[in-house]
Scaffold this active site. Structure first.
Site, PDB file in Angstrom:
ATOM      1  N   GLU A 148       0.826  -1.229  -0.010  1.00  0.00           N
ATOM      2  CA  GLU A 148      -0.061  -0.024  -0.003  1.00  0.00           C
ATOM      3  C   GLU A 148       0.997   1.305   0.083  1.00  0.00           C
ATOM      4  OE1 GLU A 148      -2.804  -0.498  -0.853  1.00  0.00           O
ATOM      5  OE2 GLU A 148      -3.367  -2.475  -0.369  1.00  0.00           O
TER       6      GLU A 148
ATOM      7  N   HIS B 119       1.812   2.132  -3.453  1.00  0.00           N
ATOM      8  CA  HIS B 119       0.632   2.803  -4.337  1.00  0.00           C
ATOM      9  C   HIS B 119       0.812   4.354  -3.819  1.00  0.00           C
ATOM     10  CE1 HIS B 119      -1.456  -0.292  -6.127  1.00  0.00           C
ATOM     11  NE2 HIS B 119      -1.832  -0.906  -5.311  1.00  0.00           N
TER      12      HIS B 119
HETATM   13 ZN   LIG Z   1      -2.618  -2.935  -4.909  1.00  0.00          ZN
END
Ligand SMILES: [Zn+2]
Length: 698
Positions: free
Chosen positions: A483, A486
């Site tokens: 995450e 991202h």
């Molecule tokens: Zn992902």
């Protein structure tokens, strides 16, 4: 009405008092969460729809001839209030919902479809866009502008802007109904997840590590059951329980509850929802001239066709299945060795795989967990971003948040300039939907001056016991890096136009920055520095580190099978005629039989809980994209390994320029080739998962 001032005494939420409609006086103009209550949203959305519709009408009816500035750029400038209100709303409804917000969500998903339909199917507006698109080579546009024009044209075209009026009316009805069904699907799932729990008595703790019991007590506290310990159907509760509980009867209960979510024949049942969603998706694809939804969906991706996606999945499926079958036999042999007189069942797999891993690799998750503190892994993720991209992180306590557990860091670039705010919301709670995700409260852009992004990571990690730090499993630690990868894609974004910002890329490219970042989490030099025992402060012993790294490829047959089967069934749902899916359970059984799914493994996401593809259409016919991205991430990390330095500055600079900062401003394949010097090779993925060699006989 939001634009009619009322006396504050009437409890008004109209514009003068509505924090969503006022400029935010907080540091970095972040949302003032403490002032925002559910009743502010409907009037704010109302105003946002009115503003946006007026902006679009002005562009549509502009008397001057269409050009890039008065049409394409003007569209980029429109809808600011709607973006602002939506970002806050969807953050709350996913990460900290309540019945009032969920009721608004139902209403708003429909209103949203009603708002967007006439914009995306506006023939006059599309006529202007098409005219500019037609003349694109004569307009002296920058590469980013040209890309924006292509994307805008494609988006309108694919939404049905070129259809005749009858088809448009039907398309609008379908979109409204699909919006409603997607929301229904996720509410059902949340409903089933909130309803079920297993209370653990003192006799039920056999085999469970202390860290799990502590988390189970914290989860009970969260559900207003102080002094108790519970298992829930969140993955971070289910998986460690199935890994370690010695109670076969309880493992069966938890497994069955987890895999039955949305399929219980109660008010939360998702079967009928799925049937209707698939029929409507097929009809909309047909209206647009495509034979199936999968063909429609994949046209606008890196893979381009369902055949290309399927062929990658099949290449991985064969060796993964062979490995899983060999592992199954080894697990059955282990049961026999222990004197067990039963056949391996799905709720036994994780438990015996853990045992086998302890025997073969002399390693179990519980041994490393005390070294993987949440704090240590956050520090590790930040440190890697510092070494690769020069970012620094300073925690701020003056930024309003939506829950006391949320933390905020100010992110600065190598020159000390403000780059972003990063919000981390790490712990599971009943008001949060399951899973882990990255999102933003504001995207980077510089159309009218620099706008710095507000980036969020939401996870569902278990809290530590009273007075003790939260400890992560190796999977949790990988999720944190995923995450955060991202997050970096959002934070490092450096584009002019908002609709090309950060993660606004094809779905089969969007997992590259996240999955690539996972590689640094498992590097010895990172773990040596940041994995320290939560009690003694001792670094991870070399011997345990070696065994941990050696154990990484263990059980990859299982992990790959449960993923690839889910991706294949997603493609089938959207490739076969919708009339073939009247009975979702039967369809699932038939498809799994066709591919020879081992009976002891179930899908990673069974249909009635497959939020990726049914809560909205973002990953519909697109679940394969994780693996498509994995081909690139495995291949891309090789670029660092080949230099002998996992933080090699020249490679990191290319990674920054070509991948993490370029958002959707470039064609993804061209961006990848610019970074790597060639197209990706799939062997790196099979090698990383340990699936290149033939499995040893059991
Ligand atoms: Zn992902």
């Amino acid at each position: 009405m939001s634009d009619t001032p009322q006396s504050p005494a009437s409890g008004s939420v109209s514009s003068p008092d509505n924090p969503l409609l006022k400029p935010w006086q907080t540091p970095f103009q972040t949302p003032p969460f403490g002032e925002i209550t559910p009743e502010h949203f409907l009037p704010a959305f109302e105003q946002a729809f009115i503003d946006h519709a007026a902006e679009v009408a002005a562009i549509t009816h502009d008397p001057s001839a269409p050009d890039f500035a008065n049409t394409i750029t003007a569209l980029e400038r429109s809808g600011k209030l709607l973006a602002k209100v939506s970002a806050v709303f969807y953050d709350l409804v996913s990460a900290h919902s309540n019945p009032a917000l969920l009721a608004i969500d139902k209403d708003i998903s429909l209103r949203m479809a009603r708002h967007w339909n006439p914009i995306m199917m506006n023939a006059v507006l599309f006529g202007r866009i098409a005219q500019i698109h037609e003349n694109r080579t004569t307009l002296a546009l920058t590469p980013e502008q040209l890309r924006l024009l292509e994307r805008t044209y494609t988006r309108f075209h694919r939404a049905g802007a070129g259809l005749d009026d009858t088809a448009k009316v039907r398309m609008a009805e379908i979109n409204e109904r699909l919006a409603h069904l997607g929301t229904t699907f996720s509410h059902h799932l949340l409903g089933d997840e909130q309803e079920w729990l297993l209370e653990l008595g003192e006799d039920d703790l056999d085999g469970l590590p202390d860290s799990f019991v502590a988390a189970a007590r914290a989860a009970a506290e969260e559900r207003a059951l102080p002094g108790k310990a519970i298992v829930t159907t969140s993955r971070s509760s289910m998986e460690p329980f199935l890994n370690s509980s010695n109670r076969r009867d309880l493992r069966e209960k938890v497994y069955k509850a987890f895999t039955a979510r949305g399929n219980n024949g109660n008010a939360n049942d998702n079967n009928a929802t799925i049937v209707e969603i698939l029929a409507l998706r097929e009809e909309s694809a047909n209206l647009l001239g495509y034979p199936t939804f999968a063909v429609y969906r994949l046209e606008d991706s890196m893979a381009k066709t369902p055949e290309a996606a399927r062929s990658l999945l099949e290449r991985v499926w064969k060796p993964a299945r062979a490995r899983a079958l060999a592992d199954r036999d080894a697990l059955q042999a282990l049961i026999a060795e222990e004197g067990g007189n039963f056949t391996l069942a799905p709720w036994d797999w994780r438990y015996y795989a853990e045992k086998l891993r302890q025997i073969r690799a002399d390693f179990d998750d519980a041994a490393i967990k005390p070294y993987l503190t949440l704090e240590g892994m956050i520090a590790a993720a930040f440190d890697c971003a510092n070494r690769l991209f020069g970012l620094t992180f300073l925690e701020r306590n003056d930024i309003p948040v939506w829950h006391p557990d949320v933390r905020v860091w100010e992110v600065k670039d190598a020159s000390g300039k403000h780059q972003a705010l990063f919000y981390g919301d790490y712990f599971a709670r009943a008001s949060k939907r399951s899973g882990a995700w990255m999102t933003s409260l504001r995207d980077q852009q510089k159309l009218d001056g620099e706008v710095a992004p507000l980036v969020l990571n939401i996870c569902n990690f278990a809290k530590g016991a009273e007075g003790q730090p939260a400890l992560l499993s190796p999977d949790d630690a990988r999720t944190l890096f995923h995450e955060f990868g991202h997050g970096l894609h959002g934070m490092l974004s450096n584009v002019t136009y908002p609709s090309l910002s950060g993660t606004s890329v094809f779905i089969d490219f969007v997992e590259l920055p996240s999955q690539l970042y996972e590689h640094w989490q498992e590097q010895p030099q990172v773990l040596r520095q940041f994995a320290k025992h939560y009690q003694t402060g001792e670094p991870l012993p070399d011997d345990l580190l070696k065994r941990f790294l050696a154990a990484r490829q263990f059980n990859q047959g299982f992990a790959t099978v449960e993923f690839v089967a889910s991706a294949l069934i997603d493609l089938e749902f959207h490739s076969q005629p919708a009339s073939a899916v009247r009975d979702v359970g039967a369809f699932e059984r038939t498809e799994l039989e066709k591919i020879g799914m081992p009976a002891e493994i179930s899908l990673r996401h069974r249909p009635t809980q497959f939020g990726h593809i049914f809560s909205g259409d973002h990953y519909a016919a697109g679940y394969y994209s994780y693996m498509w991205s994995e081909v690139m991430d495995a291949d891309a990390f090789g670029a660092f390994e080949e230099t002998g330095d996992i933080f090699d500055p020249a490679t990191a600079k290319r990674l920054h320029d070509d991948i993490y900062s370029s958002g959707g401003s470039r064609d993804p394949e061209e961006a990848y080739v610019a970074f790597r010097g060639r197209k990706p090779e799939a062997d790196a993925l099979l090698r990383r998962r340990g699936l290149l060699e033939t499995p040893q006989a059991a």
